[in-house]
Design a protein around this motif. Structure first.
Motif, PDB file in Angstrom:
ATOM      1  N   MET A   1       8.613  28.919 -12.682  1.00 25.20           N
ATOM      2  CA  MET A   1       9.004  27.672 -13.317  1.00 25.20           C
ATOM      3  C   MET A   1       8.592  27.714 -14.777  1.00 25.20           C
ATOM      4  SD  MET A   1       7.769  23.784 -12.510  1.00 25.20           S
ATOM      5  CE  MET A   1       8.977  23.355 -11.289  1.00 25.20           C
ATOM      6  N   VAL A   2       9.477  27.313 -15.669  1.00 26.24           N
ATOM      7  CA  VAL A   2       9.199  27.268 -17.092  1.00 26.24           C
ATOM      8  C   VAL A   2       8.771  25.857 -17.464  1.00 26.24           C
ATOM      9  CG1 VAL A   2      10.186  27.524 -19.390  1.00 26.24           C
ATOM     10  CG2 VAL A   2      10.870  29.084 -17.561  1.00 26.24           C
ATOM     11  N   HIS A   3       7.661  25.737 -18.177  1.00 21.94           N
ATOM     12  CA  HIS A   3       7.181  24.437 -18.635  1.00 21.94           C
ATOM     13  C   HIS A   3       7.468  24.296 -20.116  1.00 21.94           C
ATOM     14  CE1 HIS A   3       5.136  23.537 -14.902  1.00 21.94           C
ATOM     15  NE2 HIS A   3       4.737  24.784 -14.894  1.00 21.94           N
ATOM     16  N   THR A   4       8.081  23.208 -20.497  1.00 22.00           N
ATOM     17  CA  THR A   4       8.374  22.924 -21.891  1.00 22.00           C
ATOM     18  C   THR A   4       7.534  21.732 -22.314  1.00 22.00           C
ATOM     19  OG1 THR A   4      10.628  23.711 -21.614  1.00 22.00           O
ATOM     20  CG2 THR A   4      10.197  22.357 -23.518  1.00 22.00           C
ATOM     21  N   ALA A   5       6.816  21.886 -23.402  1.00 22.13           N
ATOM     22  CA  ALA A   5       5.902  20.849 -23.858  1.00 22.13           C
ATOM     23  C   ALA A   5       6.644  19.607 -24.326  1.00 22.13           C
ATOM     24  CB  ALA A   5       5.031  21.381 -24.983  1.00 22.13           C
ATOM     25  N   VAL A   6       6.164  18.454 -23.869  1.00 21.52           N
ATOM     26  CA  VAL A   6       6.644  17.178 -24.387  1.00 21.52           C
ATOM     27  C   VAL A   6       5.916  16.964 -25.702  1.00 21.52           C
ATOM     28  CG1 VAL A   6       6.685  14.682 -24.039  1.00 21.52           C
ATOM     29  CG2 VAL A   6       7.142  16.218 -22.122  1.00 21.52           C
ATOM     30  N   VAL A   7       6.677  16.774 -26.765  1.00 22.42           N
ATOM     31  CA  VAL A   7       6.107  16.617 -28.098  1.00 22.42           C
ATOM     32  C   VAL A   7       5.823  15.150 -28.395  1.00 22.42           C
ATOM     33  CG1 VAL A   7       6.535  16.994 -30.562  1.00 22.42           C
ATOM     34  CG2 VAL A   7       7.308  18.689 -28.893  1.00 22.42           C
ATOM     35  N   ASP A   8       6.754  14.259 -28.008  1.00 17.21           N
ATOM     36  CA  ASP A   8       6.597  12.846 -28.330  1.00 17.21           C
ATOM     37  C   ASP A   8       7.456  12.008 -27.388  1.00 17.21           C
ATOM     38  OD1 ASP A   8       5.597  10.697 -29.857  1.00 17.21           O
ATOM     39  OD2 ASP A   8       7.379  10.674 -31.125  1.00 17.21           O
ATOM     40  N   ILE A   9       6.972  10.812 -27.067  1.00 14.91           N
ATOM     41  CA  ILE A   9       7.730   9.840 -26.282  1.00 14.91           C
ATOM     42  C   ILE A   9       7.670   8.523 -27.039  1.00 14.91           C
ATOM     43  CG2 ILE A   9       7.940   8.577 -24.113  1.00 14.91           C
ATOM     44  CD1 ILE A   9       6.513  10.871 -22.721  1.00 14.91           C
ATOM     45  N   THR A  10       8.834   7.970 -27.374  1.00 10.75           N
ATOM     46  CA  THR A  10       8.865   6.689 -28.085  1.00 10.75           C
ATOM     47  C   THR A  10       9.872   5.748 -27.418  1.00 10.75           C
ATOM     48  OG1 THR A  10      10.477   7.609 -29.639  1.00 10.75           O
ATOM     49  CG2 THR A  10       8.200   7.598 -30.338  1.00 10.75           C
ATOM     50  N   PRO A  11       9.517   4.471 -27.330  1.00 13.05           N
ATOM     51  CA  PRO A  11      10.466   3.493 -26.794  1.00 13.05           C
ATOM     52  C   PRO A  11      11.649   3.335 -27.743  1.00 13.05           C
ATOM     53  CG  PRO A  11       8.252   2.563 -26.950  1.00 13.05           C
ATOM     54  CD  PRO A  11       8.235   3.871 -27.648  1.00 13.05           C
ATOM     55  N   THR A  12      12.830   3.092 -27.199  1.00 14.46           N
ATOM     56  CA  THR A  12      14.020   2.863 -28.010  1.00 14.46           C
ATOM     57  C   THR A  12      14.969   1.938 -27.273  1.00 14.46           C
ATOM     58  OG1 THR A  12      15.839   3.906 -29.215  1.00 14.46           O
ATOM     59  CG2 THR A  12      15.213   4.922 -27.140  1.00 14.46           C
ATOM     60  N   SER A  13      15.791   1.261 -28.028  1.00 10.77           N
ATOM     61  CA  SER A  13      16.847   0.450 -27.415  1.00 10.77           C
ATOM     62  C   SER A  13      18.210   0.944 -27.889  1.00 10.77           C
ATOM     63  CB  SER A  13      16.660  -1.033 -27.763  1.00 10.77           C
ATOM     64  OG  SER A  13      16.666  -1.212 -29.162  1.00 10.77           O
ATOM     65  N   SER A  14      18.252   2.186 -28.324  1.00 10.22           N
ATOM     66  CA  SER A  14      19.487   2.786 -28.813  1.00 10.22           C
ATOM     67  C   SER A  14      20.493   2.938 -27.676  1.00 10.22           C
ATOM     68  CB  SER A  14      19.200   4.155 -29.423  1.00 10.22           C
ATOM     69  OG  SER A  14      20.400   4.818 -29.736  1.00 10.22           O
ATOM     70  N   ALA A  15      21.739   2.664 -27.981  1.00  8.47           N
ATOM     71  CA  ALA A  15      22.812   2.826 -26.997  1.00  8.47           C
ATOM     72  C   ALA A  15      23.549   4.149 -27.203  1.00  8.47           C
ATOM     73  CB  ALA A  15      23.788   1.668 -27.103  1.00  8.47           C
ATOM     74  N   LEU A  16      22.966   5.056 -27.981  1.00  8.20           N
ATOM     75  CA  LEU A  16      23.645   6.302 -28.314  1.00  8.20           C
ATOM     76  C   LEU A  16      23.693   7.308 -27.166  1.00  8.20           C
ATOM     77  CD1 LEU A  16      22.362   6.895 -31.941  1.00  8.20           C
ATOM     78  CD2 LEU A  16      24.571   6.000 -31.210  1.00  8.20           C
ATOM     79  N   SER A  17      22.776   7.219 -26.220  1.00  3.58           N
ATOM     80  CA  SER A  17      22.825   8.167 -25.113  1.00  3.58           C
ATOM     81  C   SER A  17      23.860   7.707 -24.098  1.00  3.58           C
ATOM     82  CB  SER A  17      21.455   8.318 -24.460  1.00  3.58           C
ATOM     83  OG  SER A  17      21.106   7.141 -23.793  1.00  3.58           O
ATOM     84  N   SER A  18      23.959   8.414 -23.011  1.00  2.00           N
ATOM     85  CA  SER A  18      24.972   8.079 -22.021  1.00  2.00           C
ATOM     86  C   SER A  18      24.790   6.663 -21.480  1.00  2.00           C
ATOM     87  CB  SER A  18      24.959   9.081 -20.882  1.00  2.00           C
ATOM     88  OG  SER A  18      23.684   9.527 -20.599  1.00  2.00           O
ATOM     89  N   PRO A  19      25.841   6.105 -20.904  1.00  2.00           N
ATOM     90  CA  PRO A  19      25.796   4.719 -20.415  1.00  2.00           C
ATOM     91  C   PRO A  19      24.687   4.508 -19.386  1.00  2.00           C
ATOM     92  CG  PRO A  19      28.035   5.586 -20.334  1.00  2.00           C
ATOM     93  CD  PRO A  19      27.129   6.735 -20.680  1.00  2.00           C
ATOM     94  N   ALA A  20      24.027   3.386 -19.493  1.00  2.00           N
ATOM     95  CA  ALA A  20      22.984   3.012 -18.535  1.00  2.00           C
ATOM     96  C   ALA A  20      22.960   1.498 -18.455  1.00  2.00           C
ATOM     97  CB  ALA A  20      21.631   3.553 -18.986  1.00  2.00           C
ATOM     98  N   LEU A  21      22.410   0.982 -17.383  1.00  2.00           N
ATOM     99  CA  LEU A  21      22.336  -0.466 -17.212  1.00  2.00           C
ATOM    100  C   LEU A  21      21.272  -1.097 -18.095  1.00  2.00           C
ATOM    101  CD1 LEU A  21      22.753  -0.716 -13.352  1.00  2.00           C
ATOM    102  CD2 LEU A  21      24.457  -1.177 -15.132  1.00  2.00           C
ATOM    103  N   SER A  22      20.351  -0.291 -18.609  1.00  2.00           N
ATOM    104  CA  SER A  22      19.256  -0.809 -19.402  1.00  2.00           C
ATOM    105  C   SER A  22      19.249  -0.185 -20.786  1.00  2.00           C
ATOM    106  CB  SER A  22      17.928  -0.491 -18.699  1.00  2.00           C
ATOM    107  OG  SER A  22      16.848  -0.792 -19.544  1.00  2.00           O
ATOM    108  N   LEU A  23      18.926  -0.990 -21.790  1.00  2.00           N
ATOM    109  CA  LEU A  23      18.706  -0.453 -23.122  1.00  2.00           C
ATOM    110  C   LEU A  23      17.215  -0.200 -23.358  1.00  2.00           C
ATOM    111  CD1 LEU A  23      21.173  -2.508 -25.341  1.00  2.00           C
ATOM    112  CD2 LEU A  23      21.368  -0.134 -24.608  1.00  2.00           C
TER     113      LEU A  23
END
Length: 58
Positions: free
Chosen positions: A1-23
């Protein structure tokens, strides 16, 4: 299994990613210049779980 480091996690309300029920999304940066946006059911718990998994890998 390859592990890729998480660099940063930030909250966003952007609608730019694929459709979802929540922003109420998280923008996750990982590896070298990779990113994605997700909408977990419980953002706070998700972040705690990622932080715990990152500590376990160190």
């Amino acid at each position: 299994m390859v592990h890729t480091a998480v660099v940063d996690i930030t909250p966003t309300s952007s609608a730019l990613s694929s459709p979802a029920l929540s922003l109420g999304r998280l923008h996750i940066e990982y590896g070298q210049g990779n990113s994605l946006m997700i909408s977990p059911c419980n953002r706070e718990q998700f972040v705690r779980d990622i932080e715990a998994a990152t500590r376990d890998l160190a």
